[in-house]
Design a protein around this motif. Structure first.
Motif, PDB file in Angstrom:
ATOM      1  N   ILE A 199       0.850  -1.195   0.000  1.00  0.00           N
ATOM      2  CA  ILE A 199       0.000   0.000   0.000  1.00  0.00           C
ATOM      3  C   ILE A 199       0.887   1.248   0.000  1.00  0.00           C
ATOM      4  O   ILE A 199       0.692   2.164  -0.793  1.00  0.00           O
ATOM      5  CB  ILE A 199      -0.930   0.028   1.233  1.00  0.00           C
ATOM      6  N   GLY A 200       1.872   1.245   0.883  1.00  0.00           N
ATOM      7  CA  GLY A 200       2.739   2.413   1.029  1.00  0.00           C
ATOM      8  C   GLY A 200       3.406   2.804  -0.278  1.00  0.00           C
ATOM      9  O   GLY A 200       3.430   3.984  -0.649  1.00  0.00           O
ATOM     10  N   ASN A 201       3.911   1.816  -1.000  1.00  0.00           N
ATOM     11  CA  ASN A 201       4.648   2.115  -2.224  1.00  0.00           C
ATOM     12  C   ASN A 201       3.772   2.696  -3.337  1.00  0.00           C
ATOM     13  O   ASN A 201       4.287   3.265  -4.292  1.00  0.00           O
ATOM     14  CB  ASN A 201       5.381   0.866  -2.719  1.00  0.00           C
ATOM     15  N   HIS A 202       2.450   2.568  -3.207  1.00  0.00           N
ATOM     16  CA  HIS A 202       1.567   3.218  -4.168  1.00  0.00           C
ATOM     17  C   HIS A 202       1.645   4.741  -4.074  1.00  0.00           C
ATOM     18  O   HIS A 202       1.233   5.444  -4.977  1.00  0.00           O
ATOM     19  CB  HIS A 202       0.112   2.796  -3.935  1.00  0.00           C
ATOM     20  N   LEU A 252      -5.228  -0.624  10.018  1.00  0.00           N
ATOM     21  CA  LEU A 252      -5.794  -0.019   8.807  1.00  0.00           C
ATOM     22  C   LEU A 252      -7.222   0.472   9.037  1.00  0.00           C
ATOM     23  O   LEU A 252      -7.640   1.476   8.471  1.00  0.00           O
ATOM     24  CB  LEU A 252      -5.760  -1.018   7.651  1.00  0.00           C
ATOM     25  N   THR A 253      -7.973  -0.251   9.874  1.00  0.00           N
ATOM     26  CA  THR A 253      -9.344   0.211  10.107  1.00  0.00           C
ATOM     27  C   THR A 253      -9.349   1.405  11.049  1.00  0.00           C
ATOM     28  O   THR A 253     -10.332   2.134  11.131  1.00  0.00           O
ATOM     29  CB  THR A 253     -10.227  -0.909  10.716  1.00  0.00           C
ATOM     30  N   PHE A 298      11.732   6.124  -6.798  1.00  0.00           N
ATOM     31  CA  PHE A 298      12.108   4.720  -6.631  1.00  0.00           C
ATOM     32  C   PHE A 298      13.039   4.512  -5.434  1.00  0.00           C
ATOM     33  O   PHE A 298      12.934   3.529  -4.716  1.00  0.00           O
ATOM     34  CB  PHE A 298      12.785   4.208  -7.911  1.00  0.00           C
ATOM     35  N   ASP A 299      13.947   5.481  -5.219  1.00  0.00           N
ATOM     36  CA  ASP A 299      14.930   5.332  -4.143  1.00  0.00           C
ATOM     37  C   ASP A 299      14.310   5.437  -2.756  1.00  0.00           C
ATOM     38  O   ASP A 299      14.893   5.000  -1.765  1.00  0.00           O
ATOM     39  CB  ASP A 299      16.038   6.392  -4.285  1.00  0.00           C
ATOM     40  N   GLU A 300      13.135   6.057  -2.704  1.00  0.00           N
ATOM     41  CA  GLU A 300      12.506   6.236  -1.394  1.00  0.00           C
ATOM     42  C   GLU A 300      11.573   5.091  -1.045  1.00  0.00           C
ATOM     43  O   GLU A 300      10.990   5.063   0.033  1.00  0.00           O
ATOM     44  CB  GLU A 300      11.701   7.544  -1.376  1.00  0.00           C
ATOM     45  N   ARG A 301      11.418   4.176  -1.989  1.00  0.00           N
ATOM     46  CA  ARG A 301      10.432   3.104  -1.783  1.00  0.00           C
ATOM     47  C   ARG A 301      10.736   2.249  -0.551  1.00  0.00           C
ATOM     48  O   ARG A 301      11.882   2.105  -0.149  1.00  0.00           O
ATOM     49  CB  ARG A 301      10.378   2.202  -3.012  1.00  0.00           C
ATOM     50  N   ILE A 302       9.681   1.673   0.005  1.00  0.00           N
ATOM     51  CA  ILE A 302       9.853   0.825   1.175  1.00  0.00           C
ATOM     52  C   ILE A 302      10.448  -0.509   0.705  1.00  0.00           C
ATOM     53  O   ILE A 302       9.903  -1.133  -0.207  1.00  0.00           O
ATOM     54  CB  ILE A 302       8.491   0.567   1.859  1.00  0.00           C
ATOM     55  N   ILE A 341       5.414   5.512   7.681  1.00  0.00           N
ATOM     56  CA  ILE A 341       5.679   6.101   6.365  1.00  0.00           C
ATOM     57  C   ILE A 341       4.405   6.091   5.524  1.00  0.00           C
ATOM     58  O   ILE A 341       4.039   7.079   4.884  1.00  0.00           O
ATOM     59  CB  ILE A 341       6.772   5.285   5.628  1.00  0.00           C
ATOM     60  N   LEU A 342       3.730   4.961   5.550  1.00  0.00           N
ATOM     61  CA  LEU A 342       2.495   4.804   4.785  1.00  0.00           C
ATOM     62  C   LEU A 342       1.482   5.880   5.172  1.00  0.00           C
ATOM     63  O   LEU A 342       0.924   6.588   4.341  1.00  0.00           O
ATOM     64  CB  LEU A 342       1.939   3.404   5.062  1.00  0.00           C
ATOM     65  N   TRP A 343       1.324   6.035   6.464  1.00  0.00           N
ATOM     66  CA  TRP A 343       0.380   6.984   7.005  1.00  0.00           C
ATOM     67  C   TRP A 343       0.743   8.414   6.572  1.00  0.00           C
ATOM     68  O   TRP A 343      -0.093   9.185   6.102  1.00  0.00           O
ATOM     69  CB  TRP A 343       0.389   6.828   8.527  1.00  0.00           C
ATOM     70  N   GLU A 344       2.030   8.723   6.687  1.00  0.00           N
ATOM     71  CA  GLU A 344       2.520  10.050   6.332  1.00  0.00           C
ATOM     72  C   GLU A 344       2.301  10.344   4.836  1.00  0.00           C
ATOM     73  O   GLU A 344       1.818  11.401   4.463  1.00  0.00           O
ATOM     74  CB  GLU A 344       4.016  10.083   6.646  1.00  0.00           C
ATOM     75  N   LYS A 345       2.642   9.359   4.000  1.00  0.00           N
ATOM     76  CA  LYS A 345       2.553   9.548   2.557  1.00  0.00           C
ATOM     77  C   LYS A 345       1.098   9.679   2.111  1.00  0.00           C
ATOM     78  O   LYS A 345       0.769  10.514   1.266  1.00  0.00           O
ATOM     79  CB  LYS A 345       3.210   8.379   1.815  1.00  0.00           C
TER      80      LYS A 345
END
Length: 416
Positions: free
Chosen positions: A113-116, A172-173, A121-125, A138-142
């Motif tokens: 989910i986060g990488n969406h 997630l919920t 590319f360099d910042e990817r999880i 990170i996911l939440w922030e992005k």
DNA sequence: TGTCCACTGGAAGGGAGGGCTT
DNA sequence: AAGCCCTCCCTTCCAGTGGACA
């Protein structure tokens, strides 16, 4: 002399009109038949996303081949189309589809989910290495960087929960409590109606705001689906009378599974084509059914891990010895002999018992727990695959070379 | 009715492997 | 390089159990 070995085959007229992929389960047709009700239900919930609101979470239930995945993907396409034509603040609707059979760990789902939301590319999880908490942060922030509505589809969610627990679903919920700009909702797709029992009550109530059930297709509905695809796949007059009805009837009788019905038709057509025949008849369907069943078994056996292969081979050898109802202990004895001969490490009986359960789940053997009174309580294991073919597949594995022709001592069958 | 068999199935935890961070 | 983290595969331990038998 041959001019070219392909020439003869090329000259055979193909009975497929064009792309045979329209018969593959991954193909999503423009119009999904007999699923209007379910599509409308889900669409009426998801429409909130297009208004910038968070849609309710949805749980979708239904057996395999009832169109759940196709519907989810179809709705994804449609919602993107609809969002594209909207003005700016409502435009950003993200629809993320994750198959939990492929991505089945907490880390994997969050990473996916986060990488969406990470373009660079360099910042990817990375696929591993971070703590789950960090991935979540990170996911939440992005996600929250800009206003948007995110719909995450978790296909085969039951497998995910079964394997990795419900912590991720809990987070997630709950994520909407922390998000200021964005909103996220979940669509869980499951084969198993009862999997929610495994969930924490808080997760269960949050996740199942809405429940939608996909019933199996009946024979008439399957036939409609087959006709729809066949029109795209074949020239007129190629399909003999009753072929479609037979495919539909065979599958409706067993599972109501459209995926398998389509496979059946495709393989029947391929068999006809290979025999250079110009028409598909009922005979081809019957041959196709047998071929599909055998191919499934062969593929499952071939890709088994080494230790499971040894266990399965042990069961087959027991069967060959005339022991048609083996117990866990018998299998373990046979397995020990095989492991020793092949030079692989020896697993404990506890582990082998789990491997037997896995073989049972895959349908390669049937293992029922049965009590024999003073004889103890154990599994009774029956072979459910063709003995010779399966053995042949196992013996092709180079690692199993040393156990080729291995015979069991027959003492385990003497009590008969 | 209680005993007892041969496991079952849950739980905890170890360690290897892959990969990141400092 | 050392220290983390996560996943996978596996071991160890053990309470629990269905039903034939005494």
């Amino acid at each position: 002399m041959q001019e070219n070995i392909f020439k003869e085959f090329l000259e055979n007229k193909s009975i497929f009109k064009r792309d045979r992929d329209v018969l593959r389960p991954s193909y999503i047709p423009e119009k999904l038949l007999h699923r209007d009700e379910q599509i409308n239900q889900i669409a009426s919930i998801l429409v909130s996303a297009l208004r910038g609101d968070q849609p309710s979470n949805i749980l979708v239930f239904g057996k395999t081949g009832t169109g759940k995945t196709a519907t989810a993907k179809y709705l994804g396409k449609e919602i993107k189309k609809a969002a594209d034509s909207l003005p700016e603040p409502f435009k950003d609707v993200r629809y993320i589809y994750i198959n939990c059979e492929v991505v089945d760990t907490q880390y994997g789902v969050l990473q996916n989910i986060g990488n969406h939301f990470i373009e660079d590319f360099d910042e990817r999880i990375p696929p591993t290495g971070w703590s789950t908490e960090r991935v979540y942060n990170i996911l939440w922030e992005k996600i929250d960087q800009t206003p948007k509505v995110v719909v995450v589809v978790l296909d085969e969610i039951d497998r995910f929960v079964y394997k990795s627990g419900d912590d991720t679903l809990y987070h997630l919920t709950k994520i909407n409590d922390d998000l200021k700009n964005a909103k996220l909702s979940l669509i869980g797709i499951s084969n198993d109606l009862k999997f929610t029992e495994m969930l924490d009550p808080r997760v269960r109530s949050r996740l199942s705001d809405e429940k939608i059930v996909f019933p199996p297709y009946d024979a008439d509905q399957l036939k409609d689906i087959l006709v729809q695809r066949a029109e795209m796949a074949f020239e007129k007059g190629i399909i003999g009378d009753g072929v479609m009805a037979l495919c539909a009837a065979v599958e409706a009788h067993e599972h109501g599974d459209a995926r398998r019905a389509l496979d059946l038709l495709r393989v029947a057509a391929e068999i006809a084509e290979r025999n250079n025949e110009t028409e598909i008849n009922e005979n081809h369907v019957i041959k196709a059914k047998n071929k599909i069943e055998l191919d499934c078994v062969i593929e499952a056996v071939r890709t088994l891990p080494l230790q499971s292969k040894l266990v399965l081979l042990g069961i087959l050898l027991g069967e060959e010895n005339g022991n048609h109802k083996q117990m866990t202990g018998d299998v373990y004895t046979a397995y020990k002999g095989l492991a020793k001969k092949s030079g692989t490490s020896l697993l404990t009986q506890r582990r082998v018992a789990d491997l037997i359960s896995e073989l049972d789940m895959m349908g390669l053997v049937s293992a029922r727990v049965k009590s024999f009174g003073r004889g103890g309580r154990t599994r009774e294991i029956l072979v459910s695959v063709p003995l010779l073919e399966t053995k042949r597949v196992l013996e092709k594995d180079p690692m199993l070379e040393p156990v080729k022709g291995f015979k069991l001592k027959t003492q385990s069958t003497l009590e008969l």
